[in-house]
Design a protein around this motif. Structure first.
Motif, PDB file in Angstrom:
ATOM      1  N   THR A 351      40.114  32.384 -63.784  1.00 34.93           N
ATOM      2  CA  THR A 351      39.910  32.961 -62.464  1.00 34.93           C
ATOM      3  C   THR A 351      40.680  32.128 -61.434  1.00 34.93           C
ATOM      4  O   THR A 351      40.900  30.934 -61.643  1.00 34.93           O
ATOM      5  N   PRO A 352      41.085  32.728 -60.315  1.00 33.86           N
ATOM      6  CA  PRO A 352      41.801  31.978 -59.270  1.00 33.86           C
ATOM      7  C   PRO A 352      40.832  31.110 -58.473  1.00 33.86           C
ATOM      8  O   PRO A 352      40.542  31.371 -57.302  1.00 33.86           O
ATOM      9  N   HIS A 353      40.333  30.057 -59.105  1.00 33.32           N
ATOM     10  CA  HIS A 353      39.222  29.280 -58.545  1.00 33.32           C
ATOM     11  C   HIS A 353      39.590  28.575 -57.241  1.00 33.32           C
ATOM     12  O   HIS A 353      38.748  28.435 -56.355  1.00 33.32           O
ATOM     13  N   VAL A 354      40.846  28.133 -57.107  1.00 34.89           N
ATOM     14  CA  VAL A 354      41.238  27.461 -55.865  1.00 34.89           C
ATOM     15  C   VAL A 354      41.239  28.462 -54.710  1.00 34.89           C
ATOM     16  O   VAL A 354      40.781  28.166 -53.603  1.00 34.89           O
ATOM     17  N   ALA A 355      41.760  29.664 -54.970  1.00 33.76           N
ATOM     18  CA  ALA A 355      41.760  30.711 -53.938  1.00 33.76           C
ATOM     19  C   ALA A 355      40.333  31.118 -53.583  1.00 33.76           C
ATOM     20  O   ALA A 355      40.019  31.386 -52.411  1.00 33.76           O
ATOM     21  N   ILE A 356      39.444  31.147 -54.575  1.00 31.28           N
ATOM     22  CA  ILE A 356      38.041  31.492 -54.321  1.00 31.28           C
ATOM     23  C   ILE A 356      37.381  30.432 -53.453  1.00 31.28           C
ATOM     24  O   ILE A 356      36.674  30.742 -52.482  1.00 31.28           O
ATOM     25  N   LEU A 357      37.596  29.159 -53.809  1.00 33.55           N
ATOM     26  CA  LEU A 357      37.032  28.063 -53.011  1.00 33.55           C
ATOM     27  C   LEU A 357      37.567  28.106 -51.582  1.00 33.55           C
ATOM     28  O   LEU A 357      36.824  27.891 -50.618  1.00 33.55           O
ATOM     29  N   THR A 358      38.854  28.392 -51.442  1.00 28.66           N
ATOM     30  CA  THR A 358      39.462  28.474 -50.106  1.00 28.66           C
ATOM     31  C   THR A 358      38.836  29.609 -49.302  1.00 28.66           C
ATOM     32  O   THR A 358      38.525  29.451 -48.110  1.00 28.66           O
ATOM     33  N   ALA A 359      38.648  30.753 -49.959  1.00 32.08           N
ATOM     34  CA  ALA A 359      38.051  31.903 -49.274  1.00 32.08           C
ATOM     35  C   ALA A 359      36.657  31.574 -48.759  1.00 32.08           C
ATOM     36  O   ALA A 359      36.322  31.844 -47.596  1.00 32.08           O
ATOM     37  N   LEU A 360      35.843  30.984 -49.617  1.00 25.62           N
ATOM     38  CA  LEU A 360      34.474  30.652 -49.218  1.00 25.62           C
ATOM     39  C   LEU A 360      34.445  29.545 -48.170  1.00 25.62           C
ATOM     40  O   LEU A 360      33.554  29.516 -47.305  1.00 25.62           O
ATOM     41  N   ALA A 361      35.421  28.632 -48.229  1.00 26.54           N
ATOM     42  CA  ALA A 361      35.492  27.565 -47.230  1.00 26.54           C
ATOM     43  C   ALA A 361      35.828  28.112 -45.849  1.00 26.54           C
ATOM     44  O   ALA A 361      35.524  27.480 -44.830  1.00 26.54           O
ATOM     45  N   ILE A 362      36.450  29.275 -45.809  1.00 29.42           N
ATOM     46  CA  ILE A 362      36.753  29.925 -44.527  1.00 29.42           C
ATOM     47  C   ILE A 362      35.609  30.839 -44.104  1.00 29.42           C
ATOM     48  O   ILE A 362      35.121  30.794 -42.971  1.00 29.42           O
ATOM     49  N   VAL A 363      35.177  31.682 -45.026  1.00 30.68           N
ATOM     50  CA  VAL A 363      34.198  32.726 -44.724  1.00 30.68           C
ATOM     51  C   VAL A 363      32.832  32.158 -44.328  1.00 30.68           C
ATOM     52  O   VAL A 363      32.232  32.607 -43.345  1.00 30.68           O
ATOM     53  N   THR A 364      32.355  31.167 -45.062  1.00 33.39           N
ATOM     54  CA  THR A 364      30.989  30.673 -44.830  1.00 33.39           C
ATOM     55  C   THR A 364      30.808  30.031 -43.449  1.00 33.39           C
ATOM     56  O   THR A 364      29.914  30.437 -42.690  1.00 33.39           O
ATOM     57  N   PRO A 365      31.631  29.038 -43.067  1.00 32.97           N
ATOM     58  CA  PRO A 365      31.410  28.433 -41.746  1.00 32.97           C
ATOM     59  C   PRO A 365      31.666  29.393 -40.590  1.00 32.97           C
ATOM     60  O   PRO A 365      30.968  29.325 -39.569  1.00 32.97           O
ATOM     61  N   VAL A 366      32.644  30.296 -40.746  1.00 32.50           N
ATOM     62  CA  VAL A 366      32.898  31.254 -39.665  1.00 32.50           C
ATOM     63  C   VAL A 366      31.722  32.213 -39.521  1.00 32.50           C
ATOM     64  O   VAL A 366      31.345  32.595 -38.402  1.00 32.50           O
ATOM     65  N   SER A 367      31.119  32.595 -40.645  1.00 30.73           N
ATOM     66  CA  SER A 367      29.925  33.456 -40.587  1.00 30.73           C
ATOM     67  C   SER A 367      28.800  32.769 -39.818  1.00 30.73           C
ATOM     68  O   SER A 367      28.175  33.366 -38.930  1.00 30.73           O
ATOM     69  N   VAL A 368      28.540  31.520 -40.160  1.00 29.79           N
ATOM     70  CA  VAL A 368      27.471  30.771 -39.500  1.00 29.79           C
ATOM     71  C   VAL A 368      27.787  30.580 -38.016  1.00 29.79           C
ATOM     72  O   VAL A 368      26.909  30.746 -37.147  1.00 29.79           O
ATOM     73  N   LEU A 369      29.037  30.245 -37.708  1.00 28.56           N
ATOM     74  CA  LEU A 369      29.433  30.051 -36.309  1.00 28.56           C
ATOM     75  C   LEU A 369      29.256  31.330 -35.498  1.00 28.56           C
ATOM     76  O   LEU A 369      28.773  31.294 -34.358  1.00 28.56           O
ATOM     77  N   THR A 370      29.615  32.475 -36.093  1.00 24.59           N
ATOM     78  CA  THR A 370      29.454  33.754 -35.394  1.00 24.59           C
ATOM     79  C   THR A 370      27.981  34.061 -35.144  1.00 24.59           C
ATOM     80  O   THR A 370      27.612  34.575 -34.081  1.00 24.59           O
ATOM     81  N   LEU A 371      27.135  33.746 -36.117  1.00 21.29           N
ATOM     82  CA  LEU A 371      25.692  33.950 -35.936  1.00 21.29           C
ATOM     83  C   LEU A 371      25.174  33.161 -34.735  1.00 21.29           C
ATOM     84  O   LEU A 371      24.379  33.667 -33.932  1.00 21.29           O
ATOM     85  N   VAL A 372      25.648  31.930 -34.628  1.00 23.89           N
ATOM     86  CA  VAL A 372      25.184  31.057 -33.544  1.00 23.89           C
ATOM     87  C   VAL A 372      25.712  31.549 -32.193  1.00 23.89           C
ATOM     88  O   VAL A 372      24.953  31.671 -31.218  1.00 23.89           O
ATOM     89  N   LEU A 373      27.005  31.833 -32.130  1.00 26.89           N
ATOM     90  CA  LEU A 373      27.621  32.242 -30.863  1.00 26.89           C
ATOM     91  C   LEU A 373      27.125  33.604 -30.392  1.00 26.89           C
ATOM     92  O   LEU A 373      26.984  33.846 -29.191  1.00 26.89           O
ATOM     93  N   ALA A 374      26.873  34.510 -31.341  1.00 26.55           N
ATOM     94  CA  ALA A 374      26.405  35.852 -30.979  1.00 26.55           C
ATOM     95  C   ALA A 374      24.902  35.884 -30.728  1.00 26.55           C
ATOM     96  O   ALA A 374      24.373  36.908 -30.287  1.00 26.55           O
ATOM     97  N   ASP A 375      24.223  34.767 -31.050  1.00 31.48           N
ATOM     98  CA  ASP A 375      22.781  34.644 -30.837  1.00 31.48           C
ATOM     99  C   ASP A 375      22.006  35.729 -31.592  1.00 31.48           C
ATOM    100  O   ASP A 375      21.152  36.413 -31.038  1.00 31.48           O
TER     101      ASP A 375
END
Length: 495
Positions: A351-375
């Protein structure tokens, strides 16, 4: 011994083939039609979309909600059949990014790639936030004293991102089977609830909810929002390398996904609109329409199952979207557009594990940040879906433009594919323009600006990369090719 037996036992040498595919490292020809279909179905997440998208569309389109969904279904079918122009001929991991390169060249392909990554990435964020939102509702039912805070949803998002990582790294068969099981159960629960609701309304359908009272611009925006219920149907084309019969299974999966999801949306949107009208309530005042209808119909226990199934559907959507995201990144890594490390695969799981790790490293913190900023999760989801819609529809417009050019280049252009691609491309372009203008002045307007900035930054990256690496123009567009091991008597150029 017959001539056929002699040819099989001692086949003539076939020269000129490579020993390795340009996308070597993935599990070539390892998944069947069910897995391919599961990828598209899970990326669309029909059960989650059926409970959330009609509400978003109704806010804009009002009584024309069902018509907006019908228009979106028709447009999605036009796009799906246009994408099949490529899917029947090219087995790739880059999906529309690779396809557009064969018609419009590398510059347009890179814009398509950026648009796809925006679509897959922000839909994954939308799905993680949605899963956290519905799980928090479920937990609150059992523990009323639990604080209904953004922090709880953020913790749930992080936990589910970890689940995504485990499932995705361990292999495509595991991820597709898990997501298909989840989606099948979720759709089943929704259909049972819809059946209960329709039986309560009586034998005579309420045709008044099928009105057409929206303005043209609101209908256009409603249709674009409705298209977000279908986006991701093309994601099975990222499994062109791993599918056993990619030229047959992928085209079928695209069309079947759109038709099946579309029929589900039409039934559920009608039941929601008719149900709220029968209750004398305003659907736009609800944040969980199906739950409210279940409670009012005396089957509140089904609301509990619905919360669980929708949360699971959102999680399946996140897994499928990150699968597609990582394979586009993998393709770009193999081509040299992105760092080559992103084009590597796991030795054991392939599996493209490095690409998967990169995707999750982007998606997860941005998701959490959006939750906080959007209240709040619901507000965050509305912003994220706007960004994702812009990305997907941009990619769809470009592939519609590329298909006739590609067919002309290979000498196979006929009238129907041309008309189909032109109609879909023009209508999507008009709808996207109206959508961005209208949404930019709404409460979700920040999503429009995030999309535009992301596209501009993506194009800027391409300009810089191409300036320093002009040879990229000849490497973009790799796809799976026949290798010596695929052919009886095959002999590589280097063997």
């Amino acid at each position: 011994m017959t001539a056929l037996e002699r040819a099989i036992s001692n086949p003539p040498t076939v020269r000129g083939l490579e020993s390795r595919s340009p996308v070597d490292g993935l599990q070539r020809r390892s998944v069947g039609f069910v897995d391919v279909l599961a990828q598209s179905v899970s990326a669309v997440a029909p059960s989650a979309a059926a409970t959330t998208i009609p509400l978003l569309v109704t806010v804009t389109a009002g009584g024309a909600t069902v018509w907006s969904l019908a228009i979106a279904m028709l447009l999605s079918l036009l796009v799906a059949t246009t994408v099949n122009v490529f899917a029947k001929r090219i087995a790739s991991t880059g999906s529309l990014y690779t396809f557009v390169s064969k018609g419009l060249g590398t510059g347009a392909a890179f814009v398509t790639g950026v648009a796809l990554l925006i679509g897959y990435g922000f839909i994954a964020m939308f799905a993680l936030a949605g899963a956290g939102y519905y799980l928090s509702i479920l937990l609150h039912r059992f523990w009323p004293s639990m604080p209904a805070s953004t922090l709880v949803v953020a913790v749930l998002v992080i936990c589910m991102a970890a689940v995504c990582l485990v499932v995705l790294v361990r292999g495509i068969r595991l991820s597709t089977r898990v997501t298909l099981l989840v989606e099948s159960a979720s759709v089943g629960i929704i259909l049972v609830l819809v059946g209960v609701l329709l039986s309560r309304f009586g034998p005579v359908p309420d045709w008044s909810v099928l009105g057409f009272d929206a303005s043209p611009e609101n209908l256009a925006v409603g249709a674009v929002l409705a298209i977000t219920a279908f986006v991701g149907f093309e994601s099975s084309s990222t499994l062109g390398v791993e599918a056993r019969r990619p030229f047959a299974s992928i085209p079928r999966s695209l069309v079947w996904t759109v038709i099946g999801a579309g029929l589900l949306y039409l039934v559920t949107s009608y039941s929601q609109l008719a149900g709220f009208k029968a209750m004398g309530a305003d659907i736009t005042a609800s944040q969980a329409p199906m739950n409210d209808l279940a409670t009012s119909s005396g089957v509140e226990w089904m609301g509990l199952l619905l919360d669980l199934s929708v949360a699971a559907s959102f999680l399946a959507c996140a897994i499928a979207s990150i699968t597609a995201f990582s394979r586009v990144v993998f393709s770009m890594g193999r081509e040299g557009v992105l760092p080559s490390r992103l084009g590597s695969t796991h030795r054991r799981f392939q599996t493209p594990h490095v690409a998967i790790l990169t995707a999750l490293a982007i998606v997860t913190p941005v998701s959490v940040l959006t939750l906080v900023l959007a209240d709040g999760a619901w507000a965050a989801m509305q912003i994220l879906i706007v960004v994702a819609a812009g990305g997907y529809i941009t990619a769809y417009i470009l592939v519609c433009a590329a298909a006739p050019v590609f067919l002309w280049r290979i000498g196979e252009l006929t009238a129907w594919p041309l008309i189909r691609a032109v109609v879909a491309g023009v209508l999507l372009s008009i709808a996207l323009g109206v959508y961005l203008v209208v949404e930019s002045t709404s409460a979700r307007g920040v999503g429009v600006w995030v999309f535009l900035v992301a596209i501009v930054l993506g194009v800027g990256v391409w300009v810089l990369r191409h300036r320093h690496r002009p040879w990229l123009s000849s490497t973009i567009g790799i796809y799976d090719e026949t290798v010596s091991a695929d052919v009886l008597g095959g002999q590589s150029e280097h063997g």
